[in-house]
Enzyme design. Sequence first.
Site, short mmCIF file in Angstrom:
data_model
loop_
_atom_site.label_atom_id
_atom_site.label_comp_id
_atom_site.label_asym_id
_atom_site.label_seq_id
_atom_site.Cartn_x
_atom_site.Cartn_y
_atom_site.Cartn_z
N HIS A 1 0.79 -1.24 0.00
CA HIS A 1 0.00 0.00 0.00
C HIS A 1 0.82 1.28 0.00
CE1 HIS A 1 -3.45 -2.44 0.14
NE2 HIS A 1 -3.73 -2.45 1.43
N HIS B 1 -9.86 2.01 -0.32
CA HIS B 1 -9.90 0.96 0.69
C HIS B 1 -11.12 1.12 1.60
CE1 HIS B 1 -8.24 -2.16 3.22
NE2 HIS B 1 -7.13 -2.22 2.51
N SER B 2 -12.29 1.37 1.00
CA SER B 2 -13.49 1.48 1.84
C SER B 2 -13.90 0.11 2.36
CB SER B 2 -14.65 2.08 1.02
OG SER B 2 -14.47 3.46 0.89
N TYR B 3 -14.26 0.10 3.64
CA TYR B 3 -14.74 -1.11 4.30
C TYR B 3 -16.27 -1.01 4.37
CZ TYR B 3 -10.10 -2.21 6.39
OH TYR B 3 -8.78 -2.53 6.63
N GLU C 1 -11.50 -3.78 -3.38
CA GLU C 1 -10.46 -2.84 -3.81
C GLU C 1 -10.14 -3.09 -5.28
OE1 GLU C 1 -7.13 -3.42 -0.97
OE2 GLU C 1 -8.67 -4.38 0.24
C1 BGC Z 1 -4.56 -6.25 2.12
C2 BGC Z 1 -4.52 -6.95 3.45
C3 BGC Z 1 -4.16 -5.95 4.51
C4 BGC Z 1 -5.16 -4.83 4.48
C5 BGC Z 1 -4.73 -3.73 5.41
C6 BGC Z 1 -5.63 -5.23 2.19
O1 BGC Z 1 -5.73 -4.57 0.97
O2 BGC Z 1 -4.75 -7.15 1.06
O3 BGC Z 1 -3.61 -8.02 3.46
O4 BGC Z 1 -4.13 -6.53 5.79
O5 BGC Z 1 -5.29 -4.29 3.19
O6 BGC Z 1 -5.75 -3.05 5.91
#
Ligand code: BGC
Length: 303
Positions: free
Chosen positions: A70, A139-141, A270
Amino acid sequence: ATVQSLIVPDKNKNPVDVVLGHDTIEEYVAGDCYLGATIGRVGNRIGEGKFELNGEEYELFINNGPNHLHGGKKGFDRFVWDSKQEGDFVVFKRTSPDGEEGYPGNLEVSVKMGWKENSFTIEYSAETDKDTVLNLTNHSYFNLNGAGSGNIHNHVLEINAERFTVCDENCLPTGELAPVENTAMDFRKPKTIGKDIENDEPCVKLSRGYDSTFVISGHPFAKATGDLSGITLVADTDQPGVQLYTANFLTDSNGKGGLDCGLRSAFCLETQHFPDSIHHPEWPSVILKKGEKFESFTSYTFI
Ligand code: BGC
């Protein structure tokens, strides 16, 4: 450029916030889960944090086992971007300088986010003054029953993908794109996220849940429904892959309003190029050349 909240109506027309987030910027700074973040310069993993481009070796920060994740120590999620409102959209911009986190080239990035009717849309664009690598994502949850309403095991999910990237024990692709057929990774027909989440499939077992890239084979590429709210999310993109991540390491109990947002309390879709693509020239390229313009979109439509 972080999505803090997305409020949509449920089946009874009550407003529901369907993404995890924090109340204060201090909590974002202290957190390391990338809640709602714009991820760059390269989202997901780069094996051993090294790559070669135009005959030059580049070394990046190692922050995920032996690999780079990331964007490194201070990825794009760690900056306050310039922002400007344009109607129902906000346009976020930043310049990532040559050498930032070890990446080559001054990169001008723009992320435009906002609503087109019931679609939350993210439009990316980027240009560089030297050849570089790029893999942007958000990276929205999501928890379609509402952030903080427990785990997402009973959400029903469908992913239009025939294959997925097989990974090693550090979640780094081996290079194999395996068929989802007869595996826990098969979401071609709707099933609950929880159905196979404890399966012995190595990719699921090693990650304590889903944390894999699916090779998108049709559009829209995914559909998910919250069992309690009746809210359906339909996701689409022009990117070749999507990482399904089921919040397997979330232990954060400081969600918005003090809500518990722990283990598997959300899922991420994602959209991106396949992880570690720079080491797999047979895959769609993550190289952005000087003089080219990168443009991409992702949309999350709520019904
Ligand atoms: C990754 C995970 C990681 C997470 C972090 C994801 O995109 O694939 O392995 O733990 O992001 O928040």
